[in-house]
Scaffold this motif. Structure first.
Motif, PDB file in Angstrom:
ATOM      1  N   ALA A  89      -0.463  -2.076   1.336  1.00  8.64           N
ATOM      2  CA  ALA A  89      -0.384  -1.388   0.044  1.00  8.64           C
ATOM      3  C   ALA A  89      -1.383  -0.242  -0.001  1.00  8.64           C
ATOM      4  N   GLY A  90      -2.580  -0.489   0.517  1.00  9.31           N
ATOM      5  CA  GLY A  90      -3.584   0.572   0.573  1.00  9.31           C
ATOM      6  C   GLY A  90      -3.152   1.706   1.478  1.00  9.31           C
ATOM      7  N   ALA A  91      -2.542   1.366   2.603  1.00 10.35           N
ATOM      8  CA  ALA A  91      -2.070   2.395   3.536  1.00 10.35           C
ATOM      9  C   ALA A  91      -0.958   3.228   2.902  1.00 10.35           C
ATOM     10  N   ALA A  92      -0.042   2.581   2.191  1.00 11.36           N
ATOM     11  CA  ALA A  92       1.045   3.324   1.541  1.00 11.36           C
ATOM     12  C   ALA A  92       0.491   4.302   0.516  1.00 11.36           C
ATOM     13  N   ILE A 147      -5.374   7.503 -11.168  1.00 11.38           N
ATOM     14  CA  ILE A 147      -4.162   7.103 -11.893  1.00 11.38           C
ATOM     15  C   ILE A 147      -3.007   6.889 -10.913  1.00 11.38           C
ATOM     16  N   TYR A 148      -2.839   7.825  -9.989  1.00  7.82           N
ATOM     17  CA  TYR A 148      -1.792   7.706  -8.971  1.00  7.82           C
ATOM     18  C   TYR A 148      -1.975   6.417  -8.163  1.00  7.82           C
ATOM     19  N   THR A 149      -3.204   6.144  -7.750  1.00  7.31           N
ATOM     20  CA  THR A 149      -3.497   4.950  -6.969  1.00  7.31           C
ATOM     21  C   THR A 149      -3.128   3.686  -7.737  1.00  7.31           C
ATOM     22  N   ALA A 150      -3.467   3.652  -9.008  1.00  5.57           N
ATOM     23  CA  ALA A 150      -3.161   2.477  -9.829  1.00  5.57           C
ATOM     24  C   ALA A 150      -1.657   2.257  -9.926  1.00  5.57           C
ATOM     25  N   ILE A 151      -0.899   3.318 -10.111  1.00  7.02           N
ATOM     26  CA  ILE A 151       0.556   3.196 -10.241  1.00  7.02           C
ATOM     27  C   ILE A 151       1.187   2.738  -8.928  1.00  7.02           C
ATOM     28  N   VAL A 152       0.752   3.320  -7.814  1.00 12.14           N
ATOM     29  CA  VAL A 152       1.309   2.942  -6.512  1.00 12.14           C
ATOM     30  C   VAL A 152       0.942   1.502  -6.160  1.00 12.14           C
ATOM     31  N   GLY A 153      -0.322   1.121  -6.342  1.00 12.48           N
ATOM     32  CA  GLY A 153      -0.776  -0.215  -5.954  1.00 12.48           C
ATOM     33  C   GLY A 153      -0.271  -1.339  -6.827  1.00 12.48           C
ATOM     34  N   ALA A 170      -8.850   2.315  -1.927  1.00 14.56           N
ATOM     35  CA  ALA A 170      -8.902   0.938  -1.422  1.00 14.56           C
ATOM     36  C   ALA A 170      -9.372  -0.027  -2.506  1.00 14.56           C
ATOM     37  N   CYS A 171     -10.372   0.369  -3.272  1.00 17.04           N
ATOM     38  CA  CYS A 171     -10.909  -0.515  -4.312  1.00 17.04           C
ATOM     39  C   CYS A 171      -9.890  -0.788  -5.411  1.00 17.04           C
ATOM     40  N   ILE A 172      -9.310   0.262  -5.946  1.00 18.54           N
ATOM     41  CA  ILE A 172      -8.353   0.103  -7.055  1.00 18.54           C
ATOM     42  C   ILE A 172      -7.096  -0.618  -6.587  1.00 18.54           C
ATOM     43  N   THR A 173      -6.602  -0.247  -5.407  1.00 20.78           N
ATOM     44  CA  THR A 173      -5.425  -0.938  -4.881  1.00 20.78           C
ATOM     45  C   THR A 173      -5.713  -2.421  -4.700  1.00 20.78           C
ATOM     46  N   GLY A 174      -6.887  -2.755  -4.181  1.00 14.52           N
ATOM     47  CA  GLY A 174      -7.238  -4.161  -3.982  1.00 14.52           C
ATOM     48  C   GLY A 174      -7.238  -4.949  -5.277  1.00 14.52           C
ATOM     49  N   ILE A 175      -7.837  -4.390  -6.309  1.00 10.53           N
ATOM     50  CA  ILE A 175      -7.917  -5.087  -7.598  1.00 10.53           C
ATOM     51  C   ILE A 175      -6.535  -5.240  -8.231  1.00 10.53           C
ATOM     52  N   GLY A 207       0.241  -6.739  -8.298  1.00  6.05           N
ATOM     53  CA  GLY A 207       1.101  -6.236  -7.227  1.00  6.05           C
ATOM     54  C   GLY A 207       1.660  -7.308  -6.315  1.00  6.05           C
ATOM     55  N   PHE A 208       0.816  -8.224  -5.851  1.00  2.45           N
ATOM     56  CA  PHE A 208       1.282  -9.285  -4.961  1.00  2.45           C
ATOM     57  C   PHE A 208       2.290 -10.174  -5.671  1.00  2.45           C
ATOM     58  N   GLY A 209       2.068 -10.407  -6.964  1.00  2.00           N
ATOM     59  CA  GLY A 209       3.001 -11.221  -7.752  1.00  2.00           C
ATOM     60  C   GLY A 209       4.346 -10.554  -7.937  1.00  2.00           C
ATOM     61  N   ILE A 210       4.349  -9.209  -7.989  1.00  2.00           N
ATOM     62  CA  ILE A 210       5.623  -8.482  -8.052  1.00  2.00           C
ATOM     63  C   ILE A 210       6.293  -8.514  -6.682  1.00  2.00           C
ATOM     64  N   ALA A 211       5.514  -8.213  -5.640  1.00  2.00           N
ATOM     65  CA  ALA A 211       6.064  -8.103  -4.288  1.00  2.00           C
ATOM     66  C   ALA A 211       6.725  -9.397  -3.824  1.00  2.00           C
ATOM     67  N   PHE A 212       6.145 -10.514  -4.160  1.00  7.24           N
ATOM     68  CA  PHE A 212       6.682 -11.797  -3.694  1.00  7.24           C
ATOM     69  C   PHE A 212       7.017 -12.718  -4.853  1.00  7.24           C
TER      70      PHE A 212
END
Length: 173
Positions: A98-101, A120-126, A42-47, A53-58
């Motif tokens: 994103a955190g749930a995914a 590392i996995y979390t950073a790549i996914v988020g 949750a922490c890494i995905t949030g940061i 991530g949000f800038g890529i998504a939208f």
């Protein structure tokens, strides 16, 4: 905005549910590590979802329906303009997804990867994988251009988490 914020809280609370589910399915000796991994997810995905991530998504579909024009850190909004609150609420809602995914796949990795590998996995996914899928569908990319509709994330959140879980399970087997 209140309803979206409440829905975001409910989705974000799934992090605790996934952590408890995973903790109940593994050996006693790995539960603390599993809980720490889910917390850091949750922490890494949030940061990273905030920064990129949000800038890529939208991002902008102006140049391509496959790769967006990226706006870093919510496009620089600072909360002083009209409409900034809606962007903050949308960011939180999307971050919860994103955190749930990312957390969906942790069950496939439970007790099979080390802590650093999970980070590392979390950073790549988020930061990359989930935001690109969102851009393609909810962000107006090529899948949305084909008429695809996904109301509550079943085709985006769960499919992305499930495919990542399958790939990870193949690698660690």
């Amino acid at each position: 905005m209140t309803w979206v914020l409440i829905a975001g809280f409910l989705v974000f609370f799934m992090q605790a549910g996934f952590a408890m589910l995973e903790g109940g399915m593994i050996r006693h000796t790995g539960v603390v590590n599993s809980m720490a991994e889910n917390f850091m997810d949750a922490c890494i995905t949030g940061i990273l979802f905030f920064i990129v991530g949000f800038g890529i998504a939208f991002g902008s579909t102006e140049n391509s329906l496959f790769f967006p024009g990226i706006e870093f850190a919510l496009g620089g909004i600072d909360g002083t303009q009209a409409g900034d609150g809606a962007v903050f609420v949308n960011f939180f809602f999307q971050f919860a997804f994103a955190g749930a995914a990312g957390t969906i796949a942790t069950g496939a990795m439970a007790e099979r990867t080390d802590f650093k590998g999970k980070l590392i996995y979390t950073a790549i996914v988020g930061a990359i994988i989930y935001p690109i899928v969102v851009f393609w569908t909810w962000g107006g990319g090529w899948i949305a251009d084909q008429g695809f509709l996904d109301f509550a994330g079943s085709g985006i959140v769960h499919m992305t988490g499930g495919i990542v879980a399958l790939i990870v399970a193949i690698f660690v087997a």
